[in-house]
Design a protein around this motif. Sequence first.
Motif, PDB file in Angstrom:
ATOM      1  N   VAL A 296      -3.752  -6.738  -6.913  1.00 42.28           N
ATOM      2  CA  VAL A 296      -3.512  -5.602  -6.005  1.00 42.28           C
ATOM      3  C   VAL A 296      -4.435  -4.451  -6.357  1.00 42.28           C
ATOM      4  N   ARG A 297      -4.609  -4.200  -7.662  1.00 43.66           N
ATOM      5  CA  ARG A 297      -5.506  -3.114  -8.066  1.00 43.66           C
ATOM      6  C   ARG A 297      -6.925  -3.409  -7.574  1.00 43.66           C
ATOM      7  N   ASP A 298      -7.339  -4.651  -7.712  1.00 41.41           N
ATOM      8  CA  ASP A 298      -8.696  -5.024  -7.261  1.00 41.41           C
ATOM      9  C   ASP A 298      -8.816  -4.881  -5.741  1.00 41.41           C
ATOM     10  N   ALA A 299      -7.791  -5.362  -5.040  1.00 46.37           N
ATOM     11  CA  ALA A 299      -7.826  -5.296  -3.567  1.00 46.37           C
ATOM     12  C   ALA A 299      -7.836  -3.848  -3.092  1.00 46.37           C
ATOM     13  N   ALA A 300      -7.073  -2.993  -3.795  1.00 45.80           N
ATOM     14  CA  ALA A 300      -6.967  -1.591  -3.365  1.00 45.80           C
ATOM     15  C   ALA A 300      -8.266  -0.831  -3.592  1.00 45.80           C
ATOM     16  N   ALA A 301      -9.102  -1.348  -4.490  1.00 46.65           N
ATOM     17  CA  ALA A 301     -10.375  -0.674  -4.767  1.00 46.65           C
ATOM     18  C   ALA A 301     -11.311  -0.754  -3.566  1.00 46.65           C
ATOM     19  N   ASP A 302     -11.101  -1.762  -2.728  1.00 48.28           N
ATOM     20  CA  ASP A 302     -11.902  -1.912  -1.509  1.00 48.28           C
ATOM     21  C   ASP A 302     -11.531  -0.782  -0.536  1.00 48.28           C
ATOM     22  N   THR A 303     -12.508  -0.128   0.009  1.00 44.98           N
ATOM     23  CA  THR A 303     -12.234   1.020   0.873  1.00 44.98           C
ATOM     24  C   THR A 303     -11.471   0.627   2.142  1.00 44.98           C
ATOM     25  N   SER A 304     -11.593  -0.656   2.528  1.00 46.51           N
ATOM     26  CA  SER A 304     -10.882  -1.082   3.739  1.00 46.51           C
ATOM     27  C   SER A 304      -9.509  -1.704   3.406  1.00 46.51           C
ATOM     28  N   ALA A 305      -9.037  -1.470   2.180  1.00 43.10           N
ATOM     29  CA  ALA A 305      -7.795  -2.128   1.743  1.00 43.10           C
ATOM     30  C   ALA A 305      -6.593  -1.707   2.579  1.00 43.10           C
ATOM     31  N   GLY A 306      -6.609  -0.503   3.054  1.00 46.60           N
ATOM     32  CA  GLY A 306      -5.444  -0.016   3.803  1.00 46.60           C
ATOM     33  C   GLY A 306      -4.490   0.721   2.881  1.00 46.60           C
ATOM     34  N   ILE A 307      -3.713   1.577   3.478  1.00 43.25           N
ATOM     35  CA  ILE A 307      -2.872   2.509   2.721  1.00 43.25           C
ATOM     36  C   ILE A 307      -1.760   1.811   1.932  1.00 43.25           C
ATOM     37  N   HIS A 308      -1.265   0.679   2.439  1.00 48.22           N
ATOM     38  CA  HIS A 308      -0.137   0.030   1.747  1.00 48.22           C
ATOM     39  C   HIS A 308      -0.567  -0.533   0.388  1.00 48.22           C
TER      40      HIS A 308
ATOM     41  N   GLU B 282      -1.178   2.414  -1.898  1.00 42.77           N
ATOM     42  CA  GLU B 282       0.083   2.963  -2.416  1.00 42.77           C
ATOM     43  C   GLU B 282       0.641   2.060  -3.523  1.00 42.77           C
ATOM     44  N   ALA B 283       0.655   0.754  -3.238  1.00 45.56           N
ATOM     45  CA  ALA B 283       1.195  -0.186  -4.227  1.00 45.56           C
ATOM     46  C   ALA B 283       0.395  -0.109  -5.522  1.00 45.56           C
ATOM     47  N   SER B 284      -0.914   0.029  -5.394  1.00 44.43           N
ATOM     48  CA  SER B 284      -1.767   0.113  -6.587  1.00 44.43           C
ATOM     49  C   SER B 284      -1.479   1.405  -7.357  1.00 44.43           C
ATOM     50  N   ASP B 285      -1.381   2.525  -6.606  1.00 48.08           N
ATOM     51  CA  ASP B 285      -1.122   3.814  -7.263  1.00 48.08           C
ATOM     52  C   ASP B 285       0.243   3.839  -7.948  1.00 48.08           C
ATOM     53  N   ARG B 286       1.180   3.078  -7.403  1.00 49.44           N
ATOM     54  CA  ARG B 286       2.536   3.115  -7.960  1.00 49.44           C
ATOM     55  C   ARG B 286       2.709   2.151  -9.140  1.00 49.44           C
ATOM     56  N   LEU B 287       1.675   1.379  -9.442  1.00 44.93           N
ATOM     57  CA  LEU B 287       1.814   0.418 -10.550  1.00 44.93           C
ATOM     58  C   LEU B 287       2.218   1.089 -11.864  1.00 44.93           C
ATOM     59  N   PRO B 288       1.555   2.223 -12.229  1.00 44.44           N
ATOM     60  CA  PRO B 288       1.989   2.857 -13.484  1.00 44.44           C
ATOM     61  C   PRO B 288       3.417   3.405 -13.383  1.00 44.44           C
ATOM     62  N   VAL B 289       3.821   3.752 -12.159  1.00 43.86           N
ATOM     63  CA  VAL B 289       5.153   4.351 -11.964  1.00 43.86           C
ATOM     64  C   VAL B 289       6.239   3.307 -12.135  1.00 43.86           C
ATOM     65  N   ILE B 290       5.994   2.133 -11.529  1.00 38.11           N
ATOM     66  CA  ILE B 290       7.024   1.099 -11.607  1.00 38.11           C
ATOM     67  C   ILE B 290       6.906   0.292 -12.904  1.00 38.11           C
ATOM     68  N   GLY B 291       5.837   0.557 -13.669  1.00 33.59           N
ATOM     69  CA  GLY B 291       5.682  -0.117 -14.968  1.00 33.59           C
ATOM     70  C   GLY B 291       5.357  -1.555 -14.766  1.00 33.59           C
TER      71      GLY B 291
ATOM     72  N   PRO C 110       0.301  11.930  -8.875  1.00 33.41           N
ATOM     73  CA  PRO C 110      -0.172  11.784  -7.495  1.00 33.41           C
ATOM     74  C   PRO C 110      -0.328  10.310  -7.115  1.00 33.41           C
ATOM     75  N   VAL C 111       0.084   9.974  -5.924  1.00 35.81           N
ATOM     76  CA  VAL C 111      -0.112   8.609  -5.402  1.00 35.81           C
ATOM     77  C   VAL C 111      -0.535   8.729  -3.938  1.00 35.81           C
ATOM     78  N   ARG C 112      -1.171   7.681  -3.443  1.00 32.53           N
ATOM     79  CA  ARG C 112      -1.386   7.626  -1.989  1.00 32.53           C
ATOM     80  C   ARG C 112      -0.123   7.029  -1.390  1.00 32.53           C
ATOM     81  N   LYS C 113       0.274   7.518  -0.227  1.00 27.90           N
ATOM     82  CA  LYS C 113       1.547   7.053   0.325  1.00 27.90           C
ATOM     83  C   LYS C 113       1.379   6.668   1.793  1.00 27.90           C
ATOM     84  N   ALA C 114       1.939   5.508   2.129  1.00 30.08           N
ATOM     85  CA  ALA C 114       1.900   5.060   3.524  1.00 30.08           C
ATOM     86  C   ALA C 114       2.991   5.775   4.318  1.00 30.08           C
TER      87      ALA C 114
END
Lengths: 337, 472
Positions: free
Chosen positions: A313-325, A328-337, B111-115
Amino acid sequence: MIRLLAWGAAGFASAGGLSVCVLAVRRLLLARSERRRKASESLLLPVALRFLDDEDGGVEHLSEEDAQALAPVLLRLGRNLRGVSRERIATFFERHRLVDQPIRQLASSRPWKRAAAAFSLGDMGSHSAIAALSKALDDADRDVRSAAARSLGLLGATDAVPRVVYAVVTRQIPRSVGGQALLAIGSAALPGLRELETATDAETRAFAVELVGLLGDASDDEHLLGRLRDTSAEVRAKAARALGRLGAEEGAAELIAALDDRIVFVRAAAAHALAAVGDPAAVPKLIRVARDDQFDAARAAAQAAARIDPVAVRDAAADTSAGIHLQEASDRLPVIG
Amino acid sequence: MLTVLQALALMALAYYALVNGVYLLFTAIAWRGITRHTRERAYSATAEAFSSPLTPPVSILLPAYNEEAGIVESVRSLLRLRYPELEIVVVNDGSTDGTIERLCEAFDLVPVRKALRDEIVTAPVRGAYASRRHPELSVVDKENGGKADSLNCGVNAARYPYVCAIDADAMLEEDALLHVAKPILDDPELVAATGGIVRIANGCTIEHGRVTAVGLPASKLGTFQVVEYFRAFLVGRVGWSRIGALLIISGAFGLFRRSLVEAVGGWATDTVGEDVELVVRLHRYLRDRDEDYRIEFVPDPVCWTEAPEDLVQLSRQRRRWQRGLVETLWRHRALCGNPRYGLLGLVAVPYFLIIELLGPVIQLVGYPFVIAAFALGAVSFPFLLAFLVMALLLGVLLSISALALEEFSFRRHSSNRDVARLLLFAVLENIGYRQLNDFWRLQALLDCARGHRQWGDMQRRGLGHAPREGVR
């Protein structure tokens, strides 16, 4: 006219004064009874706890009056108990003939009294109440039927399963109450529920499938996989969720296929289920859904993919066309542990 | 001239009889409703819903604009809610104070990006945050667009099928959400929205976002509002809910089916009464489609809120509420007297129009007429005196009835001294406080006529500070 107004004023003044007096007296009486209740409870609570801990504590020889005083304490404690302690409570109520009164009250002309009686019978835990409670499922009042269903669940009344399910699907009792009752009955309710998975009514099938998912085991995977091809989208979604809850690894391929379902909430349910099953083979498809699908399915797919394979997911999210979902999932990885 | 004045006096009397007849009727309906509800609590098994996997998950929406004083306590109270599955979405509405900083410090936000869905158009979103300590907490930071816009943004961010709108200065009791969701658990297909009771936290002891002891505000103005809230919630809302024509779910605490909120376009951003407007729009939407539905008020879940304790703030709040009502009634004027909308069109909307909206005009205009009639001899002194005494005593009786309802049902005030004080204020509110409210409501009508549409700022002390500022 003036006389009328004067009479009106006198009436309102009297009613106001009377209300204040009633309030004051009631408050005093309630304060007194509350003090007594607390005093009595502080005496009875240790007795009740000893009784539940397998020491008799003199409970067997209680007078009728003392037993009446102990009953509410046991009822309150018993609500969250299972096993031997609960059986002991049931024996207490049977021995002191405290079950008879609520059973009689099931015939009261006042619905709230019938409902309260049906409710308390479940807390008492006595199986002698099952027949009366089953009959109460036909009561004219919905609250009475609900209280009876809840109590039958607490009593583990397996014979009542078809009747409770029928009451739910015909909306005689709330689905939440009936479902909770069947969950309380536990795996003993499963045979009845499995039969309903193929009922003609889609709502009944969906209800049965949902509960099988909560109560069932690996042997249910096969039936549930069949329900993934049900004509009702609601049933397909419930089946996907159920397979996820049961961790049906052998169903992963079918769940991946369900990501192509024509209904968005079925696709979202399939993604949630795949997150629970955790099959890495699902990740590429989940990432594709997360990138291209509608909001709910895409969000669920991104979360599922992140749970199964965070690196992908982190790799996929690095692509600019990955889309917001995916982002978001990539950004939340540290949050959800 | 005398005949005209006498006729006007008679009309005033008839209006008075109508208004108070309605109030008495509602008090009777509310007594019946609350008695029933109190009995039902004995067998409602609400607590068992907490452990049920069948309880639907809820997204709590908390719009915040310059709420640095109390936002952390509010979020803490939400994090303590007993509910099987929920998320908390704080929407920072372009605050110019330290709201975001307080949240970041207290909850370890990153900070996170959010859908976000695009179902409802809102002001641009600047960013989003997630909490490392509480995965169920997220914050959306957007440009200022008002409370309704923030709620709509929250709907766009919500994950779950039900959304619960909460004011940022409000605190929910631990079981409040379970209680307010109970009608939805019982009838998920029918119940479109539910609202809970709002109580005043000023004077209560608050520890870590929880009311630990119920008290009364130190100020007279605050105590008047406690009695007033009893009348509004325990009598008014219970009554309207019982007859299936509840028009108001408080913006401080309401639970809605998300799909319906989206279907009607979310909270309206062009009114200051977005809470009442949304409920009326939901009624209208559902009745236009001939759908069976219920919008319910549940009297026992408690939401504590901070009440204004000075005249300037209170007058602003009341004028805003009245402007909201005016705007809503005007927007939905097609409902008034329309039998297609059942009791909503035939009773509720006309009631709000004639009694809540025009009442202050009729009453305040009535005073000079009565004086003129008395001065010109059209009304005798004994008549005037008898009328005023009767009106006062009836008002007192209605206020005491509301207090009695509270005492017979929930009894949240344990101190006898507090109850005695409430009784005193139930009497006193009829001499000045109600008239003051009428005056503010009249001012609100003039505001509307002038096209005044601002919300007005509310100075918050923060609920965690309320007891310390008490002087009792």
